[in-house]
Design an enzyme around this catalytic site. Structure first.
Site, mmCIF file in Angstrom:
data_model
loop_
_atom_site.group_PDB
_atom_site.id
_atom_site.type_symbol
_atom_site.label_atom_id
_atom_site.label_comp_id
_atom_site.label_asym_id
_atom_site.label_seq_id
_atom_site.Cartn_x
_atom_site.Cartn_y
_atom_site.Cartn_z
ATOM 1 N N ASP A 196 45.916 42.530 52.061
ATOM 2 C CA ASP A 196 45.307 41.254 51.670
ATOM 3 C C ASP A 196 45.045 40.333 52.862
ATOM 4 O O ASP A 196 44.469 39.252 52.691
ATOM 5 C CB ASP A 196 46.191 40.529 50.631
ATOM 6 C CG ASP A 196 46.224 41.269 49.308
ATOM 7 O OD1 ASP A 196 45.361 42.127 49.079
ATOM 8 O OD2 ASP A 196 47.133 40.990 48.500
ATOM 9 N N LYS A 253 49.485 33.612 44.049
ATOM 10 C CA LYS A 253 48.643 34.142 42.958
ATOM 11 C C LYS A 253 49.270 35.380 42.338
ATOM 12 O O LYS A 253 49.405 35.475 41.115
ATOM 13 C CB LYS A 253 47.254 34.500 43.508
ATOM 14 C CG LYS A 253 46.422 35.329 42.537
ATOM 15 C CD LYS A 253 45.065 35.682 43.102
ATOM 16 C CE LYS A 253 45.028 36.872 44.010
ATOM 17 N NZ LYS A 253 44.819 38.186 43.365
ATOM 18 N N ASN A 254 49.629 36.352 43.181
ATOM 19 C CA ASN A 254 50.051 37.638 42.623
ATOM 20 C C ASN A 254 51.445 37.593 41.998
ATOM 21 O O ASN A 254 51.807 38.495 41.243
ATOM 22 C CB ASN A 254 49.929 38.744 43.685
ATOM 23 C CG ASN A 254 48.470 39.043 43.981
ATOM 24 O OD1 ASN A 254 47.588 38.703 43.192
ATOM 25 N ND2 ASN A 254 48.207 39.653 45.130
ATOM 26 N N ARG A 279 38.809 32.866 42.580
ATOM 27 C CA ARG A 279 39.815 33.676 41.886
ATOM 28 C C ARG A 279 41.186 33.486 42.501
ATOM 29 O O ARG A 279 42.188 33.549 41.794
ATOM 30 C CB ARG A 279 39.467 35.167 42.022
ATOM 31 C CG ARG A 279 38.241 35.585 41.291
ATOM 32 C CD ARG A 279 38.095 37.074 41.366
ATOM 33 N NE ARG A 279 39.223 37.684 40.660
ATOM 34 C CZ ARG A 279 39.280 38.961 40.308
ATOM 35 N NH1 ARG A 279 38.282 39.760 40.585
ATOM 36 N NH2 ARG A 279 40.324 39.440 39.682
ATOM 37 N N CYS A 333 36.957 48.274 40.979
ATOM 38 C CA CYS A 333 36.544 46.935 41.374
ATOM 39 C C CYS A 333 35.949 47.023 42.756
ATOM 40 O O CYS A 333 35.818 48.109 43.320
ATOM 41 C CB CYS A 333 37.704 45.956 41.303
ATOM 42 S SG CYS A 333 38.893 46.224 42.583
ATOM 43 N N ARG A 369 40.996 52.111 41.957
ATOM 44 C CA ARG A 369 42.198 51.515 41.378
ATOM 45 C C ARG A 369 42.604 52.120 40.027
ATOM 46 O O ARG A 369 42.559 51.441 38.991
ATOM 47 C CB ARG A 369 42.051 49.987 41.294
ATOM 48 C CG ARG A 369 41.750 49.393 42.650
ATOM 49 C CD ARG A 369 41.648 47.898 42.630
ATOM 50 N NE ARG A 369 42.937 47.239 42.691
ATOM 51 C CZ ARG A 369 43.090 45.926 42.743
ATOM 52 N NH1 ARG A 369 42.051 45.149 42.751
ATOM 53 N NH2 ARG A 369 44.299 45.407 42.786
#
Ligand code: EPU
Length: 447
Positions: free
Chosen positions: A318, A31-32, A410, A125, A130
């Site tokens: 993560d 994803k990232n 997501r 978030c 952030r």
């Protein structure tokens, strides 16, 4: 935190726990990486093809951000075809940027291509405030004029030739996003940029390789000093995203927590050194079957261990929530310290609802192992927290109902489909009936 009313029909995940899993998992693209490569495609005024792109809500949303800028983007199977020739719009829409922090990272390429970028501040978030100060200070060091007004970052390059200038930039913290923003901005700058104390994450290396495949001159990615020599333009590219190391880690924990042997491919084992070391400390074995395949062989007992999250190559933030779920069932005590984000413990209260014994103080969690978890209704508070609840649900006695699936969607490409193939009893149902299977993933236009 509120649990939904009986009228709430949002989909939920229903997991009947306590079953062994077995089989092979096909790992999706990261994803990232995919998100930042999509941002990087703005640097190029020819065709870009990005393959091995996971099917995720965040990818669809990033596609909408690019479309709003005048970029043509279509999905063909696992590939995105992106044509940013007619990039025309320098302002990203607030409704999209506020939902997806990674979309802020377009500021670097947009500024490099158009000489101007107006990006709403992404805001805080669920996992922390952030800020974007490191991105902003780096762009200023490269000659950009950056003002923040009415919640929007206005950046422009003064002067006639509208080109950023190479600079020596020391990052106070090795931020992944700031390293990526500045690396992208520097590819088209005039002269050499040196990023010191840069992030070393595999996704940063993937972005560097993607930019190099388009003709950028970058060396040192993967170390803490990255040197970028600016070039006037980049050319077309066909590039495949690296495997998702967090998805791999999540399935390794799925094996350990359900005491199941699972085989995972494709993976880059070197990206998982810290995660594998912790699984071994807990008593599981991780075997490298081939250069790109790992097998988790769980031990008969699960030991406690201490974990501190750190920038790569340290233990990834993560994977913190997923390991916390695993450690709730260990025989000893464990301490987890979260150093990367200030508010990433939303899963603690939910794991405790399932019978875990976790206490927190600030960014520390003390986990006393319990013999078993029990299924319960729980709410996912962020992406990795939702993965932790799925893992806990797989191991728990009885039925777990997880709400807040928009978080899971997501960042995990068909997690429940992949778990089902391994024999998990998991299904997505409408919130109140517990009966109908549903699908809620947004779809990007396909050609
Ligand atoms: N930070 C600042 N100022 C900045 C930038 C960051 O203070 O200008 C702080 C952040 O507030 C945070 C820390 O630095 O406390 C680390 O943030 P970083 O910039 O490294 O993270 P990011 O680029 O915003 C990416 C991933 C995250 C992952 C982190 C850390 C993407 C799209 N997101 O975020 O992924 O946790 O790096 O590895 O690449 C996830 O996938 O669940 C996720 C949150």
């Amino acid at each position: 935190m509120t649990h939904s009313s009986p009228e709430d029909r949002s989909p939920v995940l229903e997991i009947i726990g306590g079953h062994r899993l077995s089989g092979e998992v096909r790992i999706s693209g990261a994803k990232n990486s995919a998100l930042v490569l999509m941002a990087g495609s703005l640097l190029c005024s020819q065709d870009c093809r990005i393959r091995n792109v996971p099917s995720l809500a965040d990818v669809a949303r990033m596609g909408e951000v690019l479309s709003a800028l005048g970029v043509k983007i279509t999905r063909k199977d696992d590939a995105l075809e992106i044509d940013a020739r007619h990039l025309s719009q320098s302002k990203a829409p607030y409704e999209l940027v506020s939902q997806l922090r990674a979309s802020f990272f377009i500021i670097g390429p947009l500024l490099a291509r158009l000489g101007i970028a107006r990006i709403p501040l992404p805001g805080g978030c669920a996992i922390g405030a952030r800020p974007v100060d490191l991105h902003v200070r780096g762009l200023q060091a490269m000659g950009a004029d950056v003002q923040i007004e009415h919640g929007t970052v206005h950046a422009c390059i003064p002067g006639v030739n509208r080109r950023l200038k190479g600079a020596r930039i020391y990052l106070d913290y090795p931020s992944v996003g700031a390293t990526e923003t500045l690396m992208m901005a520097a590819t088209l700058a005039d002269g050499e940029t040196i990023l010191e104390n840069a992030a070393q994450e595999p996704e940063v290396v993937d972005l560097a390789n993607f930019c190099r495949a388009m003709g950028a001159r970058i060396r040192g990615a993967g170390t803490n000093t990255i040197v970028i020599s600016g070039v006037p333009s980049l050319h077309s590219v066909d590039y495949a995203v690296i495997p998702d190391r967090v998805e791999v880690g999540t399935f390794l924990v799925a094996g350990a927590i359900t005491q199941s042997e699972l085989s995972l491919a494709p993976v880059v084992p070197d990206h998982l050194t810290a995660v594998i070391a912790k699984l071994r400390a807990i008593g599981s074995e991780v075997v490298q079957e081939t250069p790109s395949r790992l097998r988790i062989v769980p031990g008969t007992s699960r030991l406690g261990t201490d974990i501190e999250t750190l920038p790569y190559p340290g233990f990834p933030t993560d994977m913190q929530a997923q390991f916390m779920a695993l450690l709730t069932l260990s025989e000893g005590d464990s301490i987890i310290t979260e150093t990367v984000f200030e508010n990433r413990m939303g899963h603690v209260a939910e794991l405790n609802r399932m019978g875990a014994d976790i206490r927190t103080k600030g960014n520390h969690a003390v986990i006393r192992g319990v013999p078993f978890l029990t299924g319960a209704p729980v709410v996912a508070t962020d992406l990795r927290a939702s993965a932790a609840l799925v893992l806990a649900g797989l191991a728990a006695r009885g039925t777990t109902i997880i709400q807040g699936l928009h978080h899971l969607d997501r960042g995990y490409d068909d997690l429940e489909g992949k778990l089902k193939l391994l024999g998990a009893q998991i299904r997505r149902v409408k919130g109140d009936t517990g009966a109908e299977s549903v699908s809620s993933l947004p779809v990007m236009p396909r050609s």
